[in-house]
Design an enzyme around this catalytic site. Sequence first.
Site, PDB file in Angstrom:
ATOM      1  N   ARG A   1      99.772  51.916  69.611  1.00  0.00           N
ATOM      2  CA  ARG A   1      98.405  51.825  70.136  1.00  0.00           C
ATOM      3  C   ARG A   1      98.461  51.245  71.540  1.00  0.00           C
ATOM      4  NH1 ARG A   1      98.065  46.372  70.044  1.00  0.00           N
ATOM      5  NH2 ARG A   1      98.975  45.254  68.271  1.00  0.00           N
TER       6      ARG A   1
ATOM      7  N   LYS B   1     107.169  47.788  59.827  1.00  0.00           N
ATOM      8  CA  LYS B   1     108.289  47.075  60.437  1.00  0.00           C
ATOM      9  C   LYS B   1     109.626  47.404  59.789  1.00  0.00           C
ATOM     10  CE  LYS B   1     105.809  43.129  62.421  1.00  0.00           C
ATOM     11  NZ  LYS B   1     104.470  43.659  62.258  1.00  0.00           N
TER      12      LYS B   1
ATOM     13  N   GLU C   1     115.272  38.151  58.930  1.00  0.00           N
ATOM     14  CA  GLU C   1     116.203  38.582  59.966  1.00  0.00           C
ATOM     15  C   GLU C   1     116.737  37.377  60.722  1.00  0.00           C
ATOM     16  OE1 GLU C   1     114.083  41.086  62.678  1.00  0.00           O
ATOM     17  OE2 GLU C   1     113.176  39.404  63.731  1.00  0.00           O
TER      18      GLU C   1
END
Length: 494
Positions: free
Chosen positions: A295, A120, A203
């Site tokens: 994926r 991430k 964040e």
Amino acid sequence: MTDPLFRRILIANRGEIACRVMRTLRAMGIESIAVYHAADAVSAHVAMADHSVEITGDTPVSAHLDAAQIIAVAKAAGADAVHPGYGFLSENAEFARAVEAAGLTFIGPDARAIALMGDKISSREFAAANGVAVAPSVTATDDFDAFVEQAAGIGFPLLIKASAGGGGKGMSIVRSADQLEPAARIATSEALRYFGDGRIYAETYLERPRHIEVQVLGDGNGGVIHLFERECSIQRRFQKIIEEAPAARLAPQLREAICAAAVRLAEVAHYRNAGTVEFILGADGRFFFLEMNTRLQVEHPVTEMITGIDLVQAQIQIAAGKGLPCAQADVAVHGHAIECRICAEDPERDFLPETGAISVLDVPHATWLRFESALNAGQKVTADFDPMLAKLVAHGADRAEAIDRSIAALEALDLLGVKTNIDYLARSIDHPAFRDGQLHTGFVGEHAEALAPAPPDPTQRAILLAAAALGLKPLHDAVTGTPEPYAEMGGWRN
């Protein structure tokens, strides 16, 4: 197919996704190899496979995470390629690298892309460097106090997340300075426990945000197409339970901008195979990059149902070097699709997982309906794996019809023996705010009271249980312990 792209593919997974991949392999004329732990020996994916091999481990999960053992099984069984499904080793760069080093094809992105986009923190830095907006954030370092101070400087509310995380683990919302330090320490601990990686970041948290994701396909040479977006805002504990495509009430210009951002990110990453670029969308129309899942997604069927493109087939074709299945101009949206994740859990107890044995399984059938599972009547539901049991996916000419069909299918589905969220899903989809497209990631909490079941009427409950016991032979036999051979004689009475 007369000339299959691969002769035999091992599926490094289990359950409904293994069965899902096998259906496409069968249509393509490719043999399938299933792997299973002893706990799964009589499961549907083992019975469905052309070949099956037992894998061992201290637990069923550890067996499925044993990359070396799975690769050894693939080679011994004569596989040409490995499909990882989702979960387990699907986003493990070392596994992808080891599969290729063993002379097999990994049906997914290369290890470089998994390492870059699967993390991430690195993916956010990459996105920002390439013109894709990310929310203001700060990454934790060895100086924990400095991290706390810098995070507070962004302003509240904040979202604390694990860099290597997923499924809501290591994630929390912080609304004040006094909550920040303890939340960060808990997130670090959870990140270490679940992912073996204690890195976290903070964040900006958008209030009442929507979770929008874009399905992309890349050829590895910079060629990328998108298959439009999915709405994944209905979540509990940061985990999705209802997804739909396309997103509700999304302005055409905003849709175009979000899809273009996803394509741009995949292009500069030279991304190969299927991937999903996830965004958080604020009420003011601002959207920020969240992460990229390297994926196939759990919710991929809704995209398949509105585009007509088999994503597993596309994955296999790309992995075989055949390029993208079509041009962007050939991708169009047809109708609307909704997916409900059916889980063994109790919505009345904060969605706690449930265990038991499935006594009755009766699935409705329709041309507009997909029921993705690996369930059998009599199957035990244990704590060994994720509580998701199945996915019910309904398609309609428009969103209103997809909603009505989803509710009808959920009401017609009989799955007894273990408590599930089936009724909760039906209530959620039928809620006026859902029907109106007023969606955000806090939907479940905001409407908790309205989504709770009505108190049961004791008399009606007794009548229904008695009728079920008398009318459903499998349930009657399970409850009364009817001995053989009478339990096998069928439903006749004298």
